[in-house]
Design a protein around this motif. Structure first.
Motif, PDB file in Angstrom:
ATOM      1  N   GLU A 150       0.920  -1.195   0.089  1.00 57.23           N
ATOM      2  CA  GLU A 150       0.069  -0.074   0.130  1.00 57.23           C
ATOM      3  C   GLU A 150       0.836   1.262  -0.011  1.00 57.23           C
ATOM      4  O   GLU A 150       0.460   2.475  -0.751  1.00 57.23           O
ATOM      5  CB  GLU A 150      -0.987   0.048   1.156  1.00 57.23           C
ATOM      6  CG  GLU A 150      -1.951   1.129   1.238  1.00 57.23           C
ATOM      7  CD  GLU A 150      -2.786   1.055   2.624  1.00 57.23           C
ATOM      8  OE1 GLU A 150      -3.747   2.091   2.415  1.00 57.23           O
ATOM      9  OE2 GLU A 150      -2.823   0.095   3.181  1.00 57.23           O
ATOM     10  N   ILE A 207      -6.645  -4.602  -0.049  1.00 51.17           N
ATOM     11  CA  ILE A 207      -6.281  -3.635   1.049  1.00 51.17           C
ATOM     12  C   ILE A 207      -7.440  -3.322   1.512  1.00 51.17           C
ATOM     13  O   ILE A 207      -7.321  -3.162   2.721  1.00 51.17           O
ATOM     14  CB  ILE A 207      -5.234  -2.512   0.441  1.00 51.17           C
ATOM     15  CG1 ILE A 207      -4.044  -3.027  -0.226  1.00 51.17           C
ATOM     16  CG2 ILE A 207      -5.266  -1.343   1.363  1.00 51.17           C
ATOM     17  CD1 ILE A 207      -3.121  -1.857  -1.018  1.00 51.17           C
ATOM     18  N   ALA A 208      -8.435  -3.006   0.998  1.00 51.65           N
ATOM     19  CA  ALA A 208      -9.752  -2.219   1.589  1.00 51.65           C
ATOM     20  C   ALA A 208     -10.286  -3.456   2.488  1.00 51.65           C
ATOM     21  O   ALA A 208     -11.422  -3.027   3.209  1.00 51.65           O
ATOM     22  CB  ALA A 208     -10.567  -1.666   0.396  1.00 51.65           C
ATOM     23  N   ASP A 209     -10.032  -4.662   2.145  1.00 56.00           N
ATOM     24  CA  ASP A 209     -10.538  -5.837   2.985  1.00 56.00           C
ATOM     25  C   ASP A 209      -9.925  -6.132   4.273  1.00 56.00           C
ATOM     26  O   ASP A 209      -8.906  -6.411   4.209  1.00 56.00           O
ATOM     27  CB  ASP A 209     -10.782  -6.785   2.128  1.00 56.00           C
ATOM     28  CG  ASP A 209     -11.434  -8.051   2.732  1.00 56.00           C
ATOM     29  OD1 ASP A 209     -11.982  -8.040   3.930  1.00 56.00           O
ATOM     30  OD2 ASP A 209     -11.709  -9.177   2.013  1.00 56.00           O
TER      31      ASP A 209
END
Length: 267
Positions: free
Chosen positions: A228, A262-264
């Motif tokens: 990220e 990344i969002a999970d």
């Protein structure tokens, strides 16, 4: 030494014992890593939410089929490195690589595995060298495994196969060297746990680079450390992502899939 985390729920304990028994009856070899191997090498025990099982990539499907036949739900979460198996009482990670595409499980993991026992079940554990190799790259904002590396070095430094460990990092030797330098800061009275010839070798490599610069222009290797934190480098600033072939082992599709997760929080 029997490895068992404190505060383990009875249902989770039974799930782990059953899972290890199922895997021991399968034809595919496997290793146990994560908190259990870490506890053996360092004496530091901690509760974890899952069991980490390491297999060869070529054995992944056989392992998943074996678990499915035993009633588990299985999925290949990230085809380049990770699958999972679930039951109502827990889940296991079936690992055959690394999120950054670097530390792929190969025969050498098994050649140098150590013996252990988890909840009364005999198992093979990931070698300390491979644990340092894979953990050394985990430098996310939300997870940094530098302390784990330092604890492994403190506990195993005098018995490590340093030549093999250095070979594992290869051209990424600076990642290992950074951990070794930091180790000397963390434990100033125990710097001799790192052989002097190792430090001198890396210092010589640094000296050679100063005299004979061979920089790889336009490449960002930060993506090997964090999926990220270097997105601006490969996006806005146009650096080549070192995870991508031919420098790395990942395809654009694999990088995109890994980035989207990344969002999970479970990814």
């Amino acid at each position: 030494m029997e490895l068992a985390p404190v505060d383990l729920d009875p249902n989770t304990r039974a799930f782990y014992v059953r899972t290890l028994a199922v895997l021991n009856e399968a034809d595919a070899p496997f290793l146990v890593g994560g908190a259990y191997a870490f506890a053996k090498y360092t004496g530091i025990e901690r509760h974890t939410k899952d069991l980490d099982v390491f297999v060869l990539r070529r054995d992944r499907d056989l392992v998943l089929q074996t678990l499915a036949a035993a009633g588990y739900r299985t999925e290949v979460s990230f085809p380049h490195w990770l699958a999972k198996a679930f039951s109502d009482d827990g889940f296991i990670d079936v690992i055959y690589g690394a999120g950054n595409g670097v530390a792929e499980v190969d025969d050498e993991w098994f050649d140098h595995a150590s013996d252990g026992e988890i909840l009364g079940v005999p198992v093979k554990l990931c070698p300390a060298e491979e644990m340092i190799w894979s953990k050394g790259y985990i430098q996310e904002r939300e997870r940094f495994d530098g302390a784990d590396v330092a604890h492994l070095l403190r506990s195993c430094g005098e018995s490590l196969d340093w030549t093999r460990l250095i070979g594992r990092f290869g051209d990424h030797w600076r990642v290992l060297f950074a951990h070794l330098v930091t180790f000397g800061f963390i434990y100033p009275a125990e710097r001799d746990r790192i052989p002097g010839w190792v430090i001198r070798r890396f210092l010589a490599k640094l000296g050679d680079e100063l005299e004979n610069s061979s920089m790889q222009e336009g490449v960002c290797f930060g993506t090997l450390l964090s999926r990220e934190q270097y997105l601006a480098d490969t996006g806005r600033w146009g650096y080549h992502d070192a995870r991508l072939r031919p420098l790395g082992r990942m395809s654009p599709e694999e990088v995109a899939h890994w980035t989207a997760a990344i969002a999970d929080p479970t990814g």
